[in-house]
Scaffold this motif. Structure first.
Motif, PDB file in Angstrom:
ATOM      1  N   GLU A 124       0.813  -1.214   0.000  1.00  0.00           N
ATOM      2  CA  GLU A 124       0.000   0.000   0.000  1.00  0.00           C
ATOM      3  C   GLU A 124       0.850   1.270   0.000  1.00  0.00           C
ATOM      4  OE1 GLU A 124      -2.510  -0.279   3.401  1.00  0.00           O
ATOM      5  OE2 GLU A 124      -3.876  -1.750   2.500  1.00  0.00           O
ATOM      6  N   ALA A 140      -6.470   2.433 -10.013  1.00  0.00           N
ATOM      7  CA  ALA A 140      -7.085   3.335  -9.042  1.00  0.00           C
ATOM      8  C   ALA A 140      -8.108   2.600  -8.180  1.00  0.00           C
ATOM      9  CB  ALA A 140      -7.739   4.518  -9.757  1.00  0.00           C
ATOM     10  N   TYR A 152      -6.362   0.580  -5.392  1.00  0.00           N
ATOM     11  CA  TYR A 152      -5.897   1.408  -4.276  1.00  0.00           C
ATOM     12  C   TYR A 152      -6.992   2.314  -3.712  1.00  0.00           C
ATOM     13  CZ  TYR A 152      -1.153  -0.124  -5.270  1.00  0.00           C
ATOM     14  OH  TYR A 152      -0.016  -0.892  -5.440  1.00  0.00           O
ATOM     15  N   GLN A 153      -8.219   2.108  -4.172  1.00  0.00           N
ATOM     16  CA  GLN A 153      -9.385   2.842  -3.667  1.00  0.00           C
ATOM     17  C   GLN A 153      -9.180   4.360  -3.739  1.00  0.00           C
ATOM     18  OE1 GLN A 153      -9.977   1.139   0.266  1.00  0.00           O
ATOM     19  NE2 GLN A 153     -10.982  -0.660  -0.579  1.00  0.00           N
ATOM     20  N   VAL A 154      -8.681   4.807  -4.880  1.00  0.00           N
ATOM     21  CA  VAL A 154      -8.512   6.241  -5.110  1.00  0.00           C
ATOM     22  C   VAL A 154      -9.882   6.832  -5.450  1.00  0.00           C
ATOM     23  CG1 VAL A 154      -7.356   8.006  -6.484  1.00  0.00           C
ATOM     24  CG2 VAL A 154      -6.180   5.852  -5.974  1.00  0.00           C
ATOM     25  N   ARG A 180      -8.844  10.644  -8.726  1.00  0.00           N
ATOM     26  CA  ARG A 180      -8.243   9.920  -9.842  1.00  0.00           C
ATOM     27  C   ARG A 180      -8.398  10.675 -11.150  1.00  0.00           C
ATOM     28  NH1 ARG A 180     -11.485   4.342 -10.524  1.00  0.00           N
ATOM     29  NH2 ARG A 180     -11.338   4.414  -8.247  1.00  0.00           N
ATOM     30  N   LYS A 207      -5.820  13.442 -11.238  1.00  0.00           N
ATOM     31  CA  LYS A 207      -4.452  12.952 -11.410  1.00  0.00           C
ATOM     32  C   LYS A 207      -4.238  12.351 -12.797  1.00  0.00           C
ATOM     33  CE  LYS A 207      -3.162  12.250  -6.604  1.00  0.00           C
ATOM     34  NZ  LYS A 207      -2.593  11.325  -5.607  1.00  0.00           N
ATOM     35  N   SER A 244       0.245   5.171 -13.677  1.00  0.00           N
ATOM     36  CA  SER A 244      -0.531   4.322 -12.767  1.00  0.00           C
ATOM     37  C   SER A 244       0.079   4.273 -11.376  1.00  0.00           C
ATOM     38  CB  SER A 244      -0.635   2.900 -13.338  1.00  0.00           C
ATOM     39  OG  SER A 244       0.599   2.216 -13.278  1.00  0.00           O
ATOM     40  N   HIS A 304      -1.984   6.699  -6.603  1.00  0.00           N
ATOM     41  CA  HIS A 304      -2.321   6.595  -5.175  1.00  0.00           C
ATOM     42  C   HIS A 304      -1.286   7.278  -4.273  1.00  0.00           C
ATOM     43  CE1 HIS A 304       0.480   3.176  -5.472  1.00  0.00           C
ATOM     44  NE2 HIS A 304       0.522   3.128  -4.159  1.00  0.00           N
ATOM     45  N   ASP A 305      -0.385   8.053  -4.895  1.00  0.00           N
ATOM     46  CA  ASP A 305       0.567   8.890  -4.164  1.00  0.00           C
ATOM     47  C   ASP A 305       1.339   8.104  -3.098  1.00  0.00           C
ATOM     48  OD1 ASP A 305       1.900  11.246  -3.614  1.00  0.00           O
ATOM     49  OD2 ASP A 305       0.437  11.931  -2.150  1.00  0.00           O
ATOM     50  N   PRO A 306       2.067   7.064  -3.496  1.00  0.00           N
ATOM     51  CA  PRO A 306       2.804   6.253  -2.519  1.00  0.00           C
ATOM     52  C   PRO A 306       3.997   6.999  -1.943  1.00  0.00           C
ATOM     53  CG  PRO A 306       3.386   5.600  -4.746  1.00  0.00           C
ATOM     54  CD  PRO A 306       2.280   6.598  -4.885  1.00  0.00           C
TER      55      PRO A 306
END
Length: 241
Positions: free
Chosen positions: A75, A100, A103-105, A110, A113, A146, A150-152
């Motif tokens: 995650e 998306a 990762y439940q964006v 989404r 982005k 991709s 989710h901006d890890p």
């Protein structure tokens, strides 16, 4: 932060591809991962991302053990592999929405982005096309996009600049710098030594699965008492002749 502690990997039970490799990648740094073909870079990255099991040792990402808590660890990092020939039968937008969803964006996030990154990489016009119709460079761009959705905290990138045009390569390098400057971690492998020298805060050099050096370019030059370029020092370090 990425902490690699005495990891080992063998595919036949005898010949070790990775041997007691230890490496700590701090927050707020761009670290280049270097080595000749067959040195063990991709094997190491595949263990870091949970694709390959670790025979011995541990890898933690922001304190989370990738072997013991793989879903939780996944995650917090984004991974761009060295191959971009996956999900070829999806359209570009379908693939991005698929990632998306995983990762439940949220929908609004989404959309914003996807619009921003695909425009940065000049692929916004091709989102309705199947990925199998993309050039190698376009496939690389859709993979990078991709990862960013989710901006890890941690970016793990295996040859991310391969196939990118100069504009997109510049954009990605700027994003890498900005991400690290926010206190995050960027770890990437590359054969482009000039790019590594210009962009990275530190470099890790491996050969035959063993760490030869980790530190800044200045520290590398001081250790080997030279003012040569990274390319020249790298070639001397990894010369097996």
């Amino acid at each position: 932060m990425i902490e690699i502690s005495r990891i080992n990997k063998s595919f036949d039970g005898h010949h070790h591809i990775i041997q007691d490799l230890s490496l700590t990648i701090p927050d707020g740094k761009i670290v280049g991962f270097l080595g000749p073909n067959g040195a063990g870079k991709s094997t190491t990255i595949n263990m870091m991302t949970g694709i390959l099991p670790i025979d011995k040792g541990t890898i933690t990402l922001n304190g989370i053990d990738i072997d013991k808590e793989p879903l939780k660890a996944k995650e917090i990092f984004g991974f761009v592999p060295d191959r971009s020939d996956i999900f070829l039968r999806l359209k570009g937008l379908e693939y991005l929405n698929f990632i998306a969803d995983i990762y439940q964006v949220p929908e609004d996030v989404r959309q914003e982005k996807i619009a921003y990154y695909t425009k940065q990489f000049s692929i916004d016009h091709a989102l309705g096309n199947y990925i199998q119709s993309y050039s190698h460079g376009m496939r690389q761009k859709i993979m990078v996009t991709s990862v960013l959705l989710h901006d890890p905290d941690i970016w793990i990138l295996d040859e991310p600049l391969t196939g990118l045009d100069p504009k997109s390569s510049y954009a990605l390098k700027q994003m890498m710098r900005e991400h690290a400057d926010k206190g995050n971690t960027v770890f990437f492998s590359s054969h482009g030594l000039e790019v590594v020298e210009q962009l990275c805060d530190e470099v890790a050099i491996i050969n035959h699965g063993e760490l030869l050096f980790y530190g800044t370019i200045d520290e590398l030059q001081a250790e080997y008492q030279t003012d040569q370029s990274l390319e020249n020092v790298f070639l001397e370090l990894t010369n097996d002749a």
